[in-house]
Each structure stands twice: as C-alpha cells, then as structure tokens.
Motif scaffolding. Structure first.
Motif, mmCIF file in Angstrom:
data_model
loop_
_atom_site.group_PDB
_atom_site.id
_atom_site.type_symbol
_atom_site.label_atom_id
_atom_site.label_comp_id
_atom_site.label_asym_id
_atom_site.label_seq_id
_atom_site.Cartn_x
_atom_site.Cartn_y
_atom_site.Cartn_z
ATOM 1 N N GLY A 173 -3.630 -7.393 1.140
ATOM 2 C CA GLY A 173 -4.790 -7.855 0.399
ATOM 3 C C GLY A 173 -4.574 -9.282 -0.047
ATOM 4 N N VAL A 174 -5.596 -10.107 0.103
ATOM 5 C CA VAL A 174 -5.519 -11.515 -0.277
ATOM 6 C C VAL A 174 -6.635 -11.805 -1.269
ATOM 7 N N ASP A 175 -6.285 -12.488 -2.345
ATOM 8 C CA ASP A 175 -7.297 -12.925 -3.308
ATOM 9 C C ASP A 175 -6.779 -14.185 -3.974
ATOM 10 N N LEU A 176 -7.695 -14.995 -4.435
ATOM 11 C CA LEU A 176 -7.343 -16.206 -5.168
ATOM 12 C C LEU A 176 -6.985 -15.888 -6.613
ATOM 13 N N SER A 177 -7.525 -14.805 -7.125
ATOM 14 C CA SER A 177 -7.402 -14.459 -8.537
ATOM 15 C C SER A 177 -6.187 -13.572 -8.805
ATOM 16 N N GLU A 178 -5.264 -14.081 -9.609
ATOM 17 C CA GLU A 178 -4.087 -13.287 -9.973
ATOM 18 C C GLU A 178 -4.469 -12.031 -10.755
ATOM 19 N N PRO A 179 -5.382 -12.098 -11.737
ATOM 20 C CA PRO A 179 -5.754 -10.863 -12.434
ATOM 21 C C PRO A 179 -6.329 -9.799 -11.494
ATOM 22 N N CYS A 180 -7.120 -10.208 -10.523
ATOM 23 C CA CYS A 180 -7.665 -9.234 -9.571
ATOM 24 C C CYS A 180 -6.554 -8.620 -8.728
ATOM 25 N N LEU A 181 -5.578 -9.427 -8.349
ATOM 26 C CA LEU A 181 -4.447 -8.903 -7.582
ATOM 27 C C LEU A 181 -3.621 -7.926 -8.407
ATOM 28 N N ARG A 182 -3.423 -8.233 -9.683
ATOM 29 C CA ARG A 182 -2.670 -7.310 -10.552
ATOM 30 C C ARG A 182 -3.412 -5.987 -10.689
ATOM 31 N N LEU A 183 -4.722 -6.043 -10.862
ATOM 32 C CA LEU A 183 -5.509 -4.813 -10.957
ATOM 33 C C LEU A 183 -5.437 -4.024 -9.649
ATOM 34 N N ALA A 184 -5.549 -4.698 -8.519
ATOM 35 C CA ALA A 184 -5.473 -4.020 -7.227
ATOM 36 C C ALA A 184 -4.103 -3.372 -7.036
ATOM 37 N N ALA A 185 -3.046 -4.081 -7.397
ATOM 38 C CA ALA A 185 -1.698 -3.520 -7.266
ATOM 39 C C ALA A 185 -1.521 -2.314 -8.180
ATOM 40 N N PHE A 186 -2.063 -2.393 -9.375
ATOM 41 C CA PHE A 186 -1.984 -1.258 -10.303
ATOM 42 C C PHE A 186 -2.725 -0.048 -9.721
ATOM 43 N N THR A 187 -3.916 -0.289 -9.201
ATOM 44 C CA THR A 187 -4.702 0.796 -8.615
ATOM 45 C C THR A 187 -3.964 1.405 -7.424
ATOM 46 N N ALA A 188 -3.386 0.571 -6.579
ATOM 47 C CA ALA A 188 -2.635 1.074 -5.422
ATOM 48 C C ALA A 188 -1.445 1.910 -5.874
ATOM 49 N N SER A 189 -0.762 1.477 -6.924
ATOM 50 C CA SER A 189 0.386 2.254 -7.406
ATOM 51 C C SER A 189 -0.076 3.585 -8.000
ATOM 52 N N GLN A 190 -1.204 3.577 -8.685
ATOM 53 C CA GLN A 190 -1.759 4.832 -9.222
ATOM 54 C C GLN A 190 -2.100 5.814 -8.088
ATOM 55 N N ASP A 191 -2.550 5.261 -6.971
ATOM 56 C CA ASP A 191 -2.903 6.079 -5.812
ATOM 57 C C ASP A 191 -1.696 6.357 -4.917
ATOM 58 N N GLN A 192 -0.541 5.860 -5.312
ATOM 59 C CA GLN A 192 0.710 6.015 -4.556
ATOM 60 C C GLN A 192 0.593 5.455 -3.135
ATOM 61 N N ALA A 193 -0.142 4.369 -3.005
ATOM 62 C CA ALA A 193 -0.299 3.689 -1.718
ATOM 63 C C ALA A 193 0.871 2.717 -1.550
ATOM 64 N N THR A 194 1.812 3.072 -0.729
ATOM 65 C CA THR A 194 3.022 2.251 -0.566
ATOM 66 C C THR A 194 2.911 1.269 0.594
ATOM 67 N N ASN A 195 1.844 1.352 1.365
ATOM 68 C CA ASN A 195 1.681 0.472 2.519
ATOM 69 C C ASN A 195 0.775 -0.720 2.228
ATOM 70 N N VAL A 196 0.493 -0.987 0.956
ATOM 71 C CA VAL A 196 -0.408 -2.070 0.569
ATOM 72 C C VAL A 196 0.390 -3.152 -0.141
ATOM 73 N N HIS A 197 0.174 -4.393 0.297
ATOM 74 C CA HIS A 197 0.851 -5.540 -0.311
ATOM 75 C C HIS A 197 -0.207 -6.595 -0.631
ATOM 76 N N TYR A 198 0.017 -7.342 -1.687
ATOM 77 C CA TYR A 198 -0.978 -8.316 -2.148
ATOM 78 C C TYR A 198 -0.392 -9.715 -2.154
ATOM 79 N N HIS A 199 -1.267 -10.677 -1.848
ATOM 80 C CA HIS A 199 -0.865 -12.073 -1.734
ATOM 81 C C HIS A 199 -1.915 -12.942 -2.407
ATOM 82 N N GLN A 200 -1.464 -13.856 -3.245
ATOM 83 C CA GLN A 200 -2.387 -14.806 -3.851
ATOM 84 C C GLN A 200 -2.498 -16.010 -2.930
ATOM 85 N N ALA A 201 -3.698 -16.220 -2.417
ATOM 86 C CA ALA A 201 -3.941 -17.321 -1.486
ATOM 87 C C ALA A 201 -5.446 -17.498 -1.340
ATOM 88 N N THR A 202 -5.824 -18.567 -0.664
ATOM 89 C CA THR A 202 -7.232 -18.757 -0.332
ATOM 90 C C THR A 202 -7.531 -18.031 0.970
#
Length: 157
Positions: free
Chosen positions: A4-33
């Motif tokens: 997952g790519v997003d410019l917004s760090e808060p959105c990435l933190r929320l996405a990572a939190f949601t993925a961890s709650q769902d036990q999704a271990t194959n999802v990685h997030y990157h802050q970029a344009t």
C-alpha cells in the motif's frame, strides 16, 4: 503480497493498524507519492487507486500512469476508481459545481483529459472507462436521482 502506498503518514498508520487487527501479514505500507513509489519495476499483477486521480493536476496524473505502467508485470492490470462525468451538459454542470464548492480544483481538468489516450500512449492495452455502480440500481434507467459520475479506468500492460 500487497504493498500500500500513500502520501499521508496518519493514513498509513491507520491502514497498518487495521491490517494487524485483521492479522493480514502479507500487507506492507510505504509512504510515497503515486508518481514515484520507490517500489520495484514489473513486480505487480494489479495496481489500483481509489479517488486519487481527481486530487492531482494533469502532469501528476500523467506521471502516476507512467509509474503504474512501470510497476506492472506483463499482462498486469491497472484499475482506477474515480469521477469522470459524461458529455451531458447537466451532469458536467453539477460535477464542476461540486468541484468548485468543495475545493476540488482538479476534477474538471481530469474530466477534460484524454484518460484513455494517456494510458495508450504510455503503453497500456485494452483501455476502457466503465461506469461503476456504487449501489445496487445506481445505473438503472429507473434511477432518476443525480449521482456522482463514478467510473473505472481499466487497462492491461
């Protein structure tokens, strides 16, 4: 593997939190344009965006389409979900009015871009702009209510 790519760090933190709650271990997030993700070339089967294109000026949209092409492997698909009004003057009037009232200055320029031609110039094949039914019956002729012009831009590398 999902990146997952997003410019917004808060959105990435929320996405990572949601993925961890769902036990999704194959999802990685990157802050970029979206224009310069820093991800590896030709690694992906699918690249998607949701309500991203209308947030960028045309040169950024062009760079994003080029980056999307770079990311995809041969035969991979891109699918963008966004607003693209048809040629109906009333629909454009409402769409552009929304753009002005809600400080969405890039909606009209996106709508006026040759989005199919852009994808084809970059190298994509089978480019289509398809209406998107955001709720059951939204596209039915009996639905007389105005709706946002949701559309999918779909193409294959």
């Amino acid at each position: 593997k999902i990146d997952g790519v997003d410019l917004s760090e808060p959105c990435l933190r929320l996405a990572a939190f949601t993925a961890s709650q769902d036990q999704a271990t194959n999802v990685h997030y990157h802050q970029a344009t979206a224009q310069e993700t820093g991800l590896s070339s030709s690694e992906y089967n699918l690249v998607t965006s949701t309500m991203t294109l209308h947030e960028m000026p045309p040169p950024a949209v062009e760079a994003m389409v080029e980056e999307t092409y770079r990311l995809l492997g041969d035969g991979g698909y891109v699918v963008h979900l966004d607003f693209l009004a048809d040629e109906d003057p009333f629909n454009r009037f409402i769409h552009y009015g929304h753009s002005k009232r809600n400080n969405e200055p890039y909606m009209p320029p996106l709508n006026e871009m040759d989005i199919v031609g852009l994808h084809e110039r970059v190298g994509f094949k089978d480019v289509q702009v398809l209406p998107f039914e955001e709720f059951p019956g939204a596209l039915d002729a009996s639905n007389v209510n105005w709706r946002f012009p949701w559309a999918l831009v779909v193409a294959r590398k």
